[in-house]
Design a protein around this motif. Structure first.
Motif, short mmCIF file in Angstrom:
data_model
loop_
_atom_site.label_atom_id
_atom_site.label_comp_id
_atom_site.label_asym_id
_atom_site.label_seq_id
_atom_site.Cartn_x
_atom_site.Cartn_y
_atom_site.Cartn_z
N GLY A 11 0.76 -1.23 0.00
CA GLY A 11 0.00 0.00 0.00
C GLY A 11 0.80 1.29 0.00
N ARG A 12 2.11 1.21 0.10
CA ARG A 12 2.89 2.45 0.08
C ARG A 12 3.14 2.89 -1.36
N PRO A 13 3.25 4.18 -1.58
CA PRO A 13 3.52 4.68 -2.94
C PRO A 13 4.89 4.21 -3.44
N LYS A 14 5.00 4.04 -4.75
CA LYS A 14 6.27 3.60 -5.36
C LYS A 14 7.42 4.53 -5.02
N GLU A 15 7.13 5.83 -4.89
CA GLU A 15 8.18 6.79 -4.56
C GLU A 15 8.80 6.49 -3.19
N LYS A 16 7.97 6.05 -2.25
CA LYS A 16 8.47 5.71 -0.91
C LYS A 16 9.35 4.47 -0.96
N GLU A 18 11.07 3.47 -3.58
CA GLU A 18 12.32 3.89 -4.21
C GLU A 18 13.23 4.58 -3.19
N ARG A 19 12.65 5.38 -2.31
CA ARG A 19 13.43 6.07 -1.28
C ARG A 19 14.05 5.08 -0.31
N VAL A 20 13.29 4.07 0.08
CA VAL A 20 13.81 3.03 0.98
C VAL A 20 15.00 2.33 0.32
N ILE A 21 14.87 1.98 -0.94
CA ILE A 21 15.96 1.31 -1.66
C ILE A 21 17.20 2.20 -1.68
N ALA A 22 17.02 3.47 -2.00
CA ALA A 22 18.15 4.40 -2.07
C ALA A 22 18.81 4.58 -0.70
N ASP A 23 17.99 4.76 0.34
CA ASP A 23 18.53 5.00 1.68
C ASP A 23 19.26 3.77 2.23
N ILE A 24 18.69 2.60 2.01
CA ILE A 24 19.34 1.37 2.47
C ILE A 24 20.66 1.17 1.73
N VAL A 39 25.44 -3.67 -4.14
CA VAL A 39 24.36 -3.79 -3.16
C VAL A 39 23.05 -4.16 -3.87
N ARG A 40 22.37 -5.14 -3.33
CA ARG A 40 21.06 -5.56 -3.83
C ARG A 40 20.04 -5.36 -2.72
N VAL A 41 18.93 -4.74 -3.05
CA VAL A 41 17.84 -4.55 -2.09
C VAL A 41 16.58 -5.16 -2.69
N ILE A 42 15.98 -6.08 -1.96
CA ILE A 42 14.76 -6.74 -2.41
C ILE A 42 13.63 -6.30 -1.48
N VAL A 43 12.63 -5.65 -2.06
CA VAL A 43 11.48 -5.21 -1.28
C VAL A 43 10.30 -6.11 -1.61
#
Length: 65
Positions: A11-16, A18-24, A39-43
């Motif tokens: 339910g979170r917006p795609k922009e959020k 993307e921000r999580v991926i960038a920050d992590i 670095v690989r991030v899997i959401v």
């Protein structure tokens, strides 16, 4: 190669996301001193019907509020 798995409720917006991926990615590159290309991030978004709190799904809890 660091692989980070993040489980979040849907339910979170795609922009959020993307921000999580960038920050992590930034945190891992700084902390582990690795290039961001490694670095690989899997959401994974979990449906509210599959996320339980206190013995019932979030979907059911939301419906009763």
């Amino acid at each position: 190669m660091p692989i980070i798995n993040v489980n979040i409720m849907e339910g979170r917006p795609k922009e959020k996301i993307e921000r999580v991926i960038a920050d992590i990615t930034k945190t891992i590159t700084t902390t582990l001193e690795v290039p961001k290309e490694n670095v690989r991030v899997i959401v994974t978004e979990i449906p509210k019907s599959h996320w339980g709190i206190a013995g019932e799904s979030v979907e059911k809890r939301d419906a009763s509020n």
